[in-house]
Design a protein around this motif. Structure first.
Motif: not given
Length: 411
Positions: A382-388
């Motif tokens: 999980l990479l929280p806040g990763m750009k969409p």
């Protein structure tokens, strides 16, 4: 997760016959720039071994290539061409030595073993005999190395062919036969052997092109140009497409894709083009934290930025933890423990420095999976806040690195 692009078995002969091949000189005819060693001089546009000459070693590391050169032997002259040489030890054993020898000399009659004649892979593979030109004349030689395949052509005739995978079984104690990359060397014995015209054509690793196309992948590096990429100012000559390889000399800036991506799988090959300086680097535990221990490694560093963010960078490096690590998240103390552990590779799956690696990166939402050389090292991290959405980039960090076979599939 299965690796989507299998390596296919191609002979060195088939690869070498693909046209056109672009050669670049690795000897300028005037100096020994690009080489290290003692006991060699430049005379009349040729590298000449002196009585003190032993090993003269290329600065760069090579994996798959075609090497052309000429050589001239004095009566009884003895030298050799080292391939896959790690830069230490006896090149005939830590690497492999292809004999350069006037085996017609009277002093050798009846005394040579089959693997000591010119063009042989010393101690392992004998060459065909009878194709040397008379002593004092220039001979033309081509050495082709591709994966486990090695071929030697002398004056237009193939005199040696070998499969290193088979040699490994026959000679399990020979360390050089296990290698698939290394320096090129001239292995002198004090005889006045001369070499000139060194030029090399590096080859990319083989890939199942029909397989990736049928799996829905699109090529984003055409092997010839930087089309589809945003080259930084002054990138010319630094990010250099040649023979299907994107070669980077470590002296420019990051190379970004023109297109932005959301969810995708990208597959590519990469290798280090030159050794790094020895430096202390930390041991990292499975929790993503440094243990306090350090080991000396060659400092080599690059990576792939995902969705336009340096924080979401999949590292390509030579640290003990292995490639695939996501430094921006692992070192972020604000992230939960499971996030930092998740972006820490479960194993170091990197091949030895200089050999080709194959990596597959899959991004779905905020989750990341990385497969390196067929081994899953990061799975659903999980990479929280990763750009969409955003472009990808090949990162600059000062190391010489090669890329090839770059394909992407949007999910």
């Amino acid at each position: 997760m299965k690796f989507l692009i299998p390596i296919i078995a191609l002979t060195a002969a088939a690869l070498a016959e693909e046209a056109p091949m672009k050669f670049v000189p690795i000897f300028d005819g005037k100096t020994l720039d690009g080489w290290k060693g003692d006991g060699y001089v430049v005379e009349d546009g040729a590298i000449v071994c002196t009585p003190k000459g032993r090993n003269l070693v290329s600065d760069k590391i090579y994996a798959n290539y075609v090497l052309d050169f000429q050589f001239k032997l004095p009566p009884g002259g003895n030298n050799g061409i080292g391939i896959h040489y790690p830069g230490q030890g006896d090149a005939a054993y830590t690497g492999m030595e292809l004999q350069v020898l006037d085996n017609t000399a009277e002093k050798y009659k009846g005394k040579l073993k089959p693997y000591q004649f010119h063009g042989s892979i010393y101690t392992m593979v004998p060459a065909k005999q009878g194709f040397l030109k008379p002593v004092g004349e220039w001979n033309q030689q081509r050495i082709t190395v591709h994966g486990p395949h090695v071929r030697v052509e002398l004056n237009g005739t193939v005199i040696t062919e070998a499969n290193l995978d088979e040699l490994n079984k026959k000679f399990p104690k020979h360390e050089g036969a296990k290698r698939r990359a290394g320096h090129i060397a001239m292995c002198g014995h004090g005889d006045k052997v001369a070499f000139r015209g060194f030029k090399i054509c590096e080859l990319p690793p083989a890939a199942n092109i029909d397989g990736v196309k049928s799996a829905g992948f699109t090529q984003i590096f055409d092997g010839k140009t930087l089309k589809g990429w945003k080259a930084p100012a002054g990138a010319e000559g630094h990010w250099n497409p040649v023979n299907g390889i994107l070669k980077y000399d470590g002296r420019s800036k990051d190379l970004w894709s023109e297109k932005s991506y959301k969810d995708f799988t990208v597959v590519f090959d990469w290798r280090w083009g030159a050794p790094g300086k020895m430096m202390d680097r930390p041991i990292i535990g499975p929790d993503g934290k440094e243990t306090g221990e350090k080991v000396k490694v060659q400092e080599l560093d690059s990576g792939v930025y995902l969705r336009g963010s340096s924080k979401s960078q999949v590292n390509l490096w030579n640290w003990p933890v292995g490639s695939g690590e996501v430094y921006g998240y692992r070192t972020d103390g604000k992230q939960p423990a499971e996030v930092r552990a998740g972006v820490t590779p479960t194993a170091k799956a990197d091949k030895p420095v200089g050999e080709w690696n194959r990596m597959m990166i899959t991004v779905k939402g905020e989750k990341l999976t990385v497969v390196l050389n067929g081994q899953t090292v990061i799975e659903d991290a999980l990479l929280p806040g990763m750009k969409p959405e955003g472009p990808i980039a090949l990162q600059h960090h000062g190391s010489q690195i090669d890329f090839a076979n770059i394909w992407i599939k949007e999910l």
